[in-house]
Design an enzyme around this catalytic site. Structure first.
Site, PDB file in Angstrom:
ATOM      1  N   LYS A 125       0.769  -1.170   0.048  1.00 23.34           N
ATOM      2  CA  LYS A 125       0.008  -0.116   0.155  1.00 23.34           C
ATOM      3  C   LYS A 125       0.942   1.383   0.073  1.00 23.34           C
ATOM      4  O   LYS A 125       1.549   1.316   0.826  1.00 23.34           O
ATOM      5  CB  LYS A 125      -0.788   0.055   1.324  1.00 23.34           C
ATOM      6  CG  LYS A 125      -2.090  -1.007   1.091  1.00 23.34           C
ATOM      7  CD  LYS A 125      -2.898  -0.573   2.404  1.00 23.34           C
ATOM      8  CE  LYS A 125      -4.174  -1.907   2.333  1.00 23.34           C
ATOM      9  NZ  LYS A 125      -5.373  -1.297   1.969  1.00 23.34           N
ATOM     10  N   GLU A 168     -13.152  -2.144   9.991  1.00 27.17           N
ATOM     11  CA  GLU A 168     -14.038  -2.428   8.776  1.00 27.17           C
ATOM     12  C   GLU A 168     -15.552  -2.448   9.336  1.00 27.17           C
ATOM     13  O   GLU A 168     -15.938  -3.163  10.242  1.00 27.17           O
ATOM     14  CB  GLU A 168     -13.665  -3.767   8.346  1.00 27.17           C
ATOM     15  CG  GLU A 168     -12.420  -3.691   7.958  1.00 27.17           C
ATOM     16  CD  GLU A 168     -11.632  -5.025   7.431  1.00 27.17           C
ATOM     17  OE1 GLU A 168     -10.995  -5.195   6.232  1.00 27.17           O
ATOM     18  OE2 GLU A 168     -11.823  -6.107   7.887  1.00 27.17           O
ATOM     19  N   ASP A 209      -5.708 -12.944  11.560  1.00 27.56           N
ATOM     20  CA  ASP A 209      -5.962 -12.310  10.242  1.00 27.56           C
ATOM     21  C   ASP A 209      -5.410 -10.995   9.934  1.00 27.56           C
ATOM     22  O   ASP A 209      -4.964 -10.592   8.810  1.00 27.56           O
ATOM     23  CB  ASP A 209      -7.625 -12.187   9.926  1.00 27.56           C
ATOM     24  CG  ASP A 209      -8.099 -11.593   8.759  1.00 27.56           C
ATOM     25  OD1 ASP A 209      -7.596 -12.265   7.537  1.00 27.56           O
ATOM     26  OD2 ASP A 209      -9.065 -11.156   8.562  1.00 27.56           O
ATOM     27  N   HIS A 238      -0.902  -7.296   9.306  1.00 29.91           N
ATOM     28  CA  HIS A 238      -1.146  -6.021   8.741  1.00 29.91           C
ATOM     29  C   HIS A 238      -0.591  -4.939   9.849  1.00 29.91           C
ATOM     30  O   HIS A 238       0.147  -4.038   9.665  1.00 29.91           O
ATOM     31  CB  HIS A 238      -2.455  -5.757   8.381  1.00 29.91           C
ATOM     32  CG  HIS A 238      -3.016  -6.559   7.222  1.00 29.91           C
ATOM     33  ND1 HIS A 238      -2.049  -7.184   6.468  1.00 29.91           N
ATOM     34  CD2 HIS A 238      -3.941  -6.986   6.809  1.00 29.91           C
ATOM     35  CE1 HIS A 238      -2.868  -8.026   5.556  1.00 29.91           C
ATOM     36  NE2 HIS A 238      -3.962  -7.956   5.737  1.00 29.91           N
ATOM     37  N   LYS A 257     -14.229  -6.355  12.752  1.00 28.71           N
ATOM     38  CA  LYS A 257     -15.243  -6.590  11.567  1.00 28.71           C
ATOM     39  C   LYS A 257     -16.178  -5.778  12.315  1.00 28.71           C
ATOM     40  O   LYS A 257     -16.626  -5.768  13.289  1.00 28.71           O
ATOM     41  CB  LYS A 257     -15.205  -7.908  11.221  1.00 28.71           C
ATOM     42  CG  LYS A 257     -14.199  -8.713  10.784  1.00 28.71           C
ATOM     43  CD  LYS A 257     -13.944  -8.305   9.424  1.00 28.71           C
ATOM     44  CE  LYS A 257     -13.063  -9.093   8.709  1.00 28.71           C
ATOM     45  NZ  LYS A 257     -12.567  -8.629   7.461  1.00 28.71           N
TER      46      LYS A 257
HETATM   47  C1  BG6 Z   1      -7.053  -9.302   4.471  1.00 28.85           C
HETATM   48  C2  BG6 Z   1      -8.057  -9.826   5.538  1.00 28.85           C
HETATM   49  O1  BG6 Z   1      -5.639  -9.649   4.794  1.00 28.85           O
HETATM   50  O2  BG6 Z   1      -7.171  -7.846   4.536  1.00 28.85           O
HETATM   51  C3  BG6 Z   1      -9.303  -9.312   5.409  1.00 28.85           C
HETATM   52  O3  BG6 Z   1      -7.936 -11.272   5.306  1.00 28.85           O
HETATM   53  C4  BG6 Z   1      -9.320  -8.019   5.439  1.00 28.85           C
HETATM   54  O4  BG6 Z   1     -10.226 -10.081   6.441  1.00 28.85           O
HETATM   55  C5  BG6 Z   1      -8.518  -7.401   4.492  1.00 28.85           C
HETATM   56  O5  BG6 Z   1     -10.699  -7.321   5.192  1.00 28.85           O
HETATM   57  C6  BG6 Z   1      -8.291  -5.811   4.503  1.00 28.85           C
HETATM   58  O6  BG6 Z   1      -7.371  -5.317   3.428  1.00 28.85           O
HETATM   59  P1  BG6 Z   1      -7.869  -3.911   2.791  1.00 28.85           P
HETATM   60  O7  BG6 Z   1      -6.448  -3.722   1.847  1.00 28.85           O
HETATM   61  O8  BG6 Z   1      -8.990  -3.844   2.245  1.00 28.85           O
HETATM   62  O9  BG6 Z   1      -7.320  -2.907   3.975  1.00 28.85           O
END
Ligand code: BG6
Length: 465
Positions: A169, A203, A222, A227, A314
């Site tokens: 990103k 999210e 996840d 991330h 979520k």
């Molecule tokens: C993914 C997860 O790695 O990243 C998902 O498995 C999540 O659950 C997604 O929604 C979010 O990615 P981004 O790029 O939409 O922020």
């Protein structure tokens, strides 16, 4: 070494449909992809059906560019077969023709890695090749180590590209550029000035039909372990010594994780949104967390004592990823109470923003201090590189900077492993809220930064220390 073919296992799957075909079309458009792309899957399809799938994918995700799609179609090959059958891989080798340095992209469930790597090796496809692997990389430290063993049986570490799409990103890459290109930051980017750091990835949607996958993962595996930890490493790492070569940057990131003690239950709050247990593929008594908030400390000269609060979930109030770096307060001079501390706010998603919270005198007759934001914002444009395009291009070019190295992944699992094993209370929360209120207790009297969306409303000023 540049790859001279891309073998793409799991080619009829969801990830291919949503992310990979659009990335491949863009790569073709920019002239970054001119080598054969060999899709492998077991769907009983012909090459024509595979091309049609690529077209459908593009129609739904960003649109078909007639010229680029025409070229991509010409590059596509398709091998239909079972991963257990050596014939499948003999056919892949045949399609590779005189390619000597293919890149094998494993967009398949990790439980198939062992089998597939073995087949790649036996069929001669692994020789001179690279391998690109999707997250999740293991379920904990032990399984990640097993996966590494499997991969290392056929590939050198320098030929293994572990994807964490957050590293592709633009806004995440910008964190390092911003930190290390602005001299005013370095003197204050430490425990003497920074009060606390928050990273929120929220999210506003649920598990979107991925209940069965999510039951095996949960928010910690996840998102938090990968991330959020990557974002934290970018914020906290030392400048690499005089160079931005891939290994120097990755060395610094590993050092950050090494200085973090394993998470304990008292530093973690789990939540589950009401209604999760009714999702398809989810156990009626599931204890899997769809929300996690954690407090971490980096035991280093720069950061000791500064809490890093990580939060993801979520079905939260908004979709937004935002970092808040709060600074300490100045002494009170103008009144009994000091004004709120300065902050840097980095919004990574949906738009890219860097804002600085400052204090000014308001325009009235009386002396009143007022918080304001100095802000620069960027709306992503359609021609920007999507993370998947970025990462596939890098991997094909053999540039490992934006991929997770083995020791990094190992450290990230070490940090979360104890809480994955111990389990603990999972608090229910209502969809479209900020998660369970129990998460407030982690903040030692501070307040969560709940990103304001849409627009750039001023985030609430809060007292720091
Ligand atoms: C993914 C997860 O790695 O990243 C998902 O498995 C999540 O659950 C997604 O929604 C979010 O990615 P981004 O790029 O939409 O922020």
């Amino acid at each position: 070494m540049k790859s001279d073919a891309l073998v793409f296992l799991g080619a009829t799957g969801d990830l291919a449909y949503k992310k990979v075909f659009p990335a491949l079309q863009s790569m073709v458009k920019r002239g970054h992809l001119t080598v054969p792309v060999i899709g492998v899957a077991k769907a009983g399809w012909s090459l024509e059906q595979f091309r049609q799938r690529a077209k459908d994918s593009l129609e739904k995700h960003g649109g078909v560019d007639a010229d680029a799609f025409g070229k991509l179609s010409g590059l596509l090959h398709y091998v239909d077969g079972d991963y257990e059958n050596p014939q499948t891989f003999a056919q892949v080798r045949k399609e590779l023709a005189d390619s000597k340095h293919p890149a094998h992209y494993l967009a398949i469930p990790p439980n198939l890695f062992g089998l597939v790597v073995q087949q790649l090796e036996n069929s001669g496809c692994a020789a001179g090749a690279k391998v690109i692997v999707e997250k999740p990389f293991g379920r904990n430290q032990d399984t990640a180590r097993e996966l590494n063993k499997i991969l290392h049986a056929a590939f050198e570490e320098s030929d293994i590209f572990r994807i964490d799409h957050y590293l592709g990103k633009l806004a995440v890459r910008n964190l390092l550029a911003f930190r290390f290109s602005n001299v005013v930051l370095e003197p204050v980017w430490n425990r003497n000035f920074v009060d606390s750091v928050q990273i929120t990835m929220a999210e506003d949607f649920g598990v979107q039909g991925r209940g069965a996958f999510y039951e095996e993962a949960g928010a910690i595996r996840d998102v938090l372990q990968n991330h959020l930890m990557q974002v934290l490493a970018n914020l906290a790492m030392e400048p690499p010594p005089g160079t931005t070569d891939a290994e120097s940057v990755r060395d610094e990131k590993v050092k950050v994780l090494k200085a973090i003690r394993p998470l304990q239950e008292k530093d973690l709050v789990r939540g589950q949104f009401r209604g999760y247990r009714d999702e398809k593929g989810v156990a009626p008594d599931s204890k899997v967390e769809t929300f996690a908030a954690a407090r971490l400390f980096i035991n280093s000269w720069r950061w000791q004592g500064v809490p890093f609060y990580l939060r993801t979930g979520k079905n939260l109030a908004v979709t937004c990823t935002e970092i808040m770096v709060r600074f300490r307060q100045v002494p009170a001079i103008y009144s009994d109470q000091p004004p709120p501390g300065n902050y840097f706010r980095f919004r990574l998603n949906p738009e890219v923003t860097i804002a600085m919270g400052a204090i000014v005198r308001s325009s009235g007759e009386k002396l009143v201090l007022e918080p304001v934001e100095l802000l620069v914002s960027h709306e992503p444009t359609p021609d920007e590189l999507d993370p998947y395009e970025m990462l596939l291009t890098d991997a094909m070019n053999g540039d490992p900077s934006r991929f997770a190295r083995m020791d990094y992944v190992d450290e990230a699992w070490r940090i979360v492993d104890p809480v994955l094993q111990s389990g603990g209370p999972v608090y229910e929360y209502d969809p479209h809220t900020w998660g369970p209120k129990e998460a407030d207790a982690l903040l030692d009297g501070r307040a969560w930064n709940n990103p304001a969306v849409p627009g750039h409303q001023l985030n609430q000023p809060v007292q720091t220390r």
